[in-house]
Write a protein that holds these residues in place. Structure first.
Motif, PDB file in Angstrom:
ATOM      1  N   LYS A  63       0.472  -1.068  -0.252  1.00  8.59           N
ATOM      2  CA  LYS A  63       0.057   0.017   0.286  1.00  8.59           C
ATOM      3  C   LYS A  63       0.679   1.166  -0.071  1.00  8.59           C
ATOM      4  CE  LYS A  63      -4.212   0.388   0.177  1.00  8.59           C
ATOM      5  NZ  LYS A  63      -5.059   0.307  -0.708  1.00  8.59           N
ATOM      6  N   SER A  64       2.005   1.653   0.802  1.00  8.75           N
ATOM      7  CA  SER A  64       2.821   2.759   1.279  1.00  8.75           C
ATOM      8  C   SER A  64       3.590   2.851  -0.222  1.00  8.75           C
ATOM      9  CB  SER A  64       3.402   2.514   2.293  1.00  8.75           C
ATOM     10  OG  SER A  64       4.664   3.572   1.874  1.00  8.75           O
ATOM     11  N   ARG A  65       4.022   1.641  -1.217  1.00  4.98           N
ATOM     12  CA  ARG A  65       4.360   2.035  -2.600  1.00  4.98           C
ATOM     13  C   ARG A  65       3.666   2.363  -3.172  1.00  4.98           C
ATOM     14  NH1 ARG A  65       4.270  -0.108  -6.959  1.00  4.98           N
ATOM     15  NH2 ARG A  65       2.970  -1.825  -6.273  1.00  4.98           N
ATOM     16  N   MET A  66       2.337   1.688  -3.307  1.00  2.24           N
ATOM     17  CA  MET A  66       1.389   2.495  -4.402  1.00  2.24           C
ATOM     18  C   MET A  66       1.146   3.691  -4.304  1.00  2.24           C
ATOM     19  SD  MET A  66      -2.769   1.056  -4.871  1.00  2.24           S
ATOM     20  CE  MET A  66      -2.855   1.630  -3.048  1.00  2.24           C
ATOM     21  N   LEU A  67       0.671   4.165  -3.121  1.00  2.00           N
ATOM     22  CA  LEU A  67       0.103   5.531  -3.131  1.00  2.00           C
ATOM     23  C   LEU A  67       1.362   6.197  -3.309  1.00  2.00           C
ATOM     24  CD1 LEU A  67      -0.958   5.224   0.763  1.00  2.00           C
ATOM     25  CD2 LEU A  67      -2.560   5.753  -1.153  1.00  2.00           C
ATOM     26  N   THR A  68       2.539   5.825  -2.881  1.00  2.00           N
ATOM     27  CA  THR A  68       4.001   7.370  -3.350  1.00  2.00           C
ATOM     28  C   THR A  68       3.910   7.342  -4.445  1.00  2.00           C
ATOM     29  OG1 THR A  68       5.382   6.017  -1.534  1.00  2.00           O
ATOM     30  CG2 THR A  68       6.840   7.328  -2.612  1.00  2.00           C
ATOM     31  N   THR A  69       4.031   6.002  -5.201  1.00  2.00           N
ATOM     32  CA  THR A  69       4.132   5.861  -6.577  1.00  2.00           C
ATOM     33  C   THR A  69       3.463   6.561  -7.956  1.00  2.00           C
ATOM     34  OG1 THR A  69       5.373   3.454  -7.292  1.00  2.00           O
ATOM     35  CG2 THR A  69       4.407   3.966  -9.094  1.00  2.00           C
ATOM     36  N   ASP A  70       2.327   6.019  -7.250  1.00  2.14           N
ATOM     37  CA  ASP A  70       0.810   6.776  -7.932  1.00  2.14           C
ATOM     38  C   ASP A  70       1.717   9.193  -7.945  1.00  2.14           C
ATOM     39  OD1 ASP A  70      -1.718   7.197  -8.432  1.00  2.14           O
ATOM     40  OD2 ASP A  70      -2.231   8.504  -7.060  1.00  2.14           O
ATOM     41  N   TYR A  71       2.081   9.343  -6.845  1.00  2.00           N
ATOM     42  CA  TYR A  71       2.249  11.241  -6.927  1.00  2.00           C
ATOM     43  C   TYR A  71       3.455  10.576  -7.252  1.00  2.00           C
ATOM     44  CZ  TYR A  71       3.984  14.492  -4.377  1.00  2.00           C
ATOM     45  OH  TYR A  71       4.450  15.750  -4.287  1.00  2.00           O
ATOM     46  N   ARG A  72       4.826   9.897  -7.264  1.00  2.00           N
ATOM     47  CA  ARG A  72       5.386  10.411  -8.189  1.00  2.00           C
ATOM     48  C   ARG A  72       4.844  10.342  -9.854  1.00  2.00           C
ATOM     49  NH1 ARG A  72       9.953   7.094  -4.400  1.00  2.00           N
ATOM     50  NH2 ARG A  72      10.250   8.853  -3.542  1.00  2.00           N
ATOM     51  N   THR A  73       4.737   9.205 -10.275  1.00  2.00           N
ATOM     52  CA  THR A  73       3.284   9.048 -11.594  1.00  2.00           C
ATOM     53  C   THR A  73       3.273  10.590 -12.030  1.00  2.00           C
ATOM     54  OG1 THR A  73       3.569   7.351 -11.032  1.00  2.00           O
ATOM     55  CG2 THR A  73       2.527   7.972 -13.809  1.00  2.00           C
ATOM     56  N   ARG A  74       2.289  10.748 -11.118  1.00  2.55           N
ATOM     57  CA  ARG A  74       1.090  12.071 -11.169  1.00  2.55           C
ATOM     58  C   ARG A  74       1.864  13.335 -11.492  1.00  2.55           C
ATOM     59  NH1 ARG A  74      -3.273  12.684  -9.136  1.00  2.55           N
ATOM     60  NH2 ARG A  74      -2.508  11.049  -6.848  1.00  2.55           N
ATOM     61  N   LEU A  75       2.187  14.439 -10.071  1.00  8.16           N
ATOM     62  CA  LEU A  75       2.927  15.098  -9.773  1.00  8.16           C
ATOM     63  C   LEU A  75       4.081  15.812  -9.778  1.00  8.16           C
ATOM     64  CD1 LEU A  75       0.022  15.387  -6.646  1.00  8.16           C
ATOM     65  CD2 LEU A  75      -0.297  15.935  -8.861  1.00  8.16           C
TER      66      LEU A  75
ATOM     67  N   PRO B 232      -2.668   0.441  11.190  1.00  9.11           N
ATOM     68  CA  PRO B 232      -4.155   1.259  10.654  1.00  9.11           C
ATOM     69  C   PRO B 232      -3.831   1.182   9.502  1.00  9.11           C
ATOM     70  CG  PRO B 232      -3.756   1.690  12.382  1.00  9.11           C
ATOM     71  CD  PRO B 232      -2.425   1.853  12.593  1.00  9.11           C
ATOM     72  N   MET B 233      -3.389   2.257   9.288  1.00 10.82           N
ATOM     73  CA  MET B 233      -3.504   2.479   8.032  1.00 10.82           C
ATOM     74  C   MET B 233      -1.843   3.026   6.697  1.00 10.82           C
ATOM     75  SD  MET B 233      -6.983   5.245   9.491  1.00 10.82           S
ATOM     76  CE  MET B 233      -7.225   6.185   8.064  1.00 10.82           C
ATOM     77  N   PRO B 234      -1.762   2.475   6.451  1.00  8.23           N
ATOM     78  CA  PRO B 234      -0.126   2.536   6.289  1.00  8.23           C
ATOM     79  C   PRO B 234      -0.186   4.138   4.904  1.00  8.23           C
ATOM     80  CG  PRO B 234      -1.043   0.802   5.906  1.00  8.23           C
ATOM     81  CD  PRO B 234      -2.422   1.118   6.518  1.00  8.23           C
ATOM     82  N   ARG B 235       0.949   4.957   4.780  1.00  6.42           N
ATOM     83  CA  ARG B 235       0.750   5.511   4.190  1.00  6.42           C
ATOM     84  C   ARG B 235       2.110   5.990   3.069  1.00  6.42           C
ATOM     85  NH1 ARG B 235       2.752   7.453   9.143  1.00  6.42           N
ATOM     86  NH2 ARG B 235       5.094   8.236   9.090  1.00  6.42           N
ATOM     87  N   ALA B 236       2.178   6.609   2.326  1.00  4.91           N
ATOM     88  CA  ALA B 236       3.435   6.970   1.352  1.00  4.91           C
ATOM     89  C   ALA B 236       4.366   7.219   2.507  1.00  4.91           C
ATOM     90  CB  ALA B 236       2.914   7.766   0.419  1.00  4.91           C
ATOM     91  N   THR B 237       5.694   7.650   1.482  1.00  6.38           N
ATOM     92  CA  THR B 237       6.923   8.487   2.126  1.00  6.38           C
ATOM     93  C   THR B 237       7.733   8.501   1.012  1.00  6.38           C
ATOM     94  OG1 THR B 237       8.419   7.888   3.648  1.00  6.38           O
ATOM     95  CG2 THR B 237       8.210   5.757   2.362  1.00  6.38           C
ATOM     96  N   GLN B 238       8.357   9.522   1.248  1.00  8.98           N
ATOM     97  CA  GLN B 238       9.408   9.880   0.648  1.00  8.98           C
ATOM     98  C   GLN B 238      10.439   9.019  -0.121  1.00  8.98           C
ATOM     99  OE1 GLN B 238       9.437  13.171  -1.543  1.00  8.98           O
ATOM    100  NE2 GLN B 238      11.156  12.407  -1.886  1.00  8.98           N
ATOM    101  N   ASP B 239      11.201   8.397   1.240  1.00  9.14           N
ATOM    102  CA  ASP B 239      12.231   7.719   1.115  1.00  9.14           C
ATOM    103  C   ASP B 239      12.076   6.073   1.300  1.00  9.14           C
ATOM    104  OD1 ASP B 239      12.677   8.078   3.120  1.00  9.14           O
ATOM    105  OD2 ASP B 239      14.221   8.859   3.184  1.00  9.14           O
TER     106      ASP B 239
END
Length: 240
Positions: free
Chosen positions: A27-39, A76-83
């Motif tokens: 989940k964390s990887r998906m969120l980070t990759t989606d952010y970088r791909t779009r923004l 309980p709620m994974p999130r994105a991270t920069q590195d």
């Protein structure tokens, strides 16, 4: 505020149980990759799995994921991270550095006593500073050396190595009480520590191991961290 109920019951619908390492990492990887791909088009998107594969291919041994990717499975709620943070023994420092530098030659290397940081020159913050993509952490403290030797879990599903929950708790406690940590980051550390503690049954925690590791953070850390754990379970603030 007592006459208004705009926040009433909202938090009760949030998940509270730990999600597990494989789910959290994905989940964390998906969120980070989606952010970088779009923004952040043009930035270097490095995933924890790519770093893992790179280290394994280079023959780096006894490494462990740290930072968010190391403890995301306890949240309980994974999130994105920069590195991607990965800790290696000093004996593996040069091998890990060479492997990462060869795999991602476009990254800028900044070497400090406690970490080798790989920065993306194409991804700048508001102050024009390049953002970190990979951190090779080094065990500058006895508690980190103990984590590398005794507290690593090998996950067959993801191929990763991550700290057990006791090590994750101590790893969040250490920066929380550090005089060199900014208040903004301490507030995040505090939130993560509370969520990790409350996300797993208290009876499953090895309090002796937590006490021993925290005493390696500083003399008296064991008693203080056990007190912090009880405060988290009671829903009370940490005295920081």
């Amino acid at each position: 505020m007592l006459a208004q109920d705009g926040f009433k019951g909202v938090d009760e619908t949030d998940p509270t149980a730990a999600r597990g390492h494989a789910y959290g990492l994905h989940k964390s990887r998906m969120l980070t990759t989606d952010y970088r791909t779009r923004l952040k088009r043009g930035s270097v998107d490095v995933t924890p799995h790519e770093v893992i594969d790179c280290l394994r291919a280079a023959g780096v041994k006894d490494w462990v994921l740290m930072g968010l990717h190391g403890y995301v499975g306890y949240l309980p709620m994974p999130r994105a991270t920069q590195d991607v943070d990965v800790m290696v023994p000093y004996s593996q420092k040069q091998k890990a550095k060479k492997a990462i530098a060869t795999q991602w030659p476009m990254l800028t290397i900044v070497e400090l006593s406690q970490v080798i940081r790989f920065l993306d020159p194409e991804d700048l913050d508001h102050d024009g500073k390049p953002q970190p993509v990979i951190d090779i952490m080094l065990p500058w403290s006895p508690f980190q050396e103990t984590i590398l030797k005794e507290c690593v879990i090998e996950d067959e599903e993801t191929g990763s190595r991550y700290p057990n929950i006791e090590a994750a708790i101590v790893s969040k406690y250490a920066p929380l009480v550090s005089p060199y940590r900014t208040i903004e980051k301490k507030e995040q550390d505090s939130s993560d520590l509370r969520k990790i503690v409350k996300g797993s049954p208290a009876e499953d925690l090895d309090h002796d191991l937590i006490h021993r590791l925290a005493d390696q953070v500083w003399e008296g850390g064991g008693d203080e961290l056990l007190h912090f754990i009880q405060l988290a379970l009671d829903g009370k603030p940490f005295p920081i």
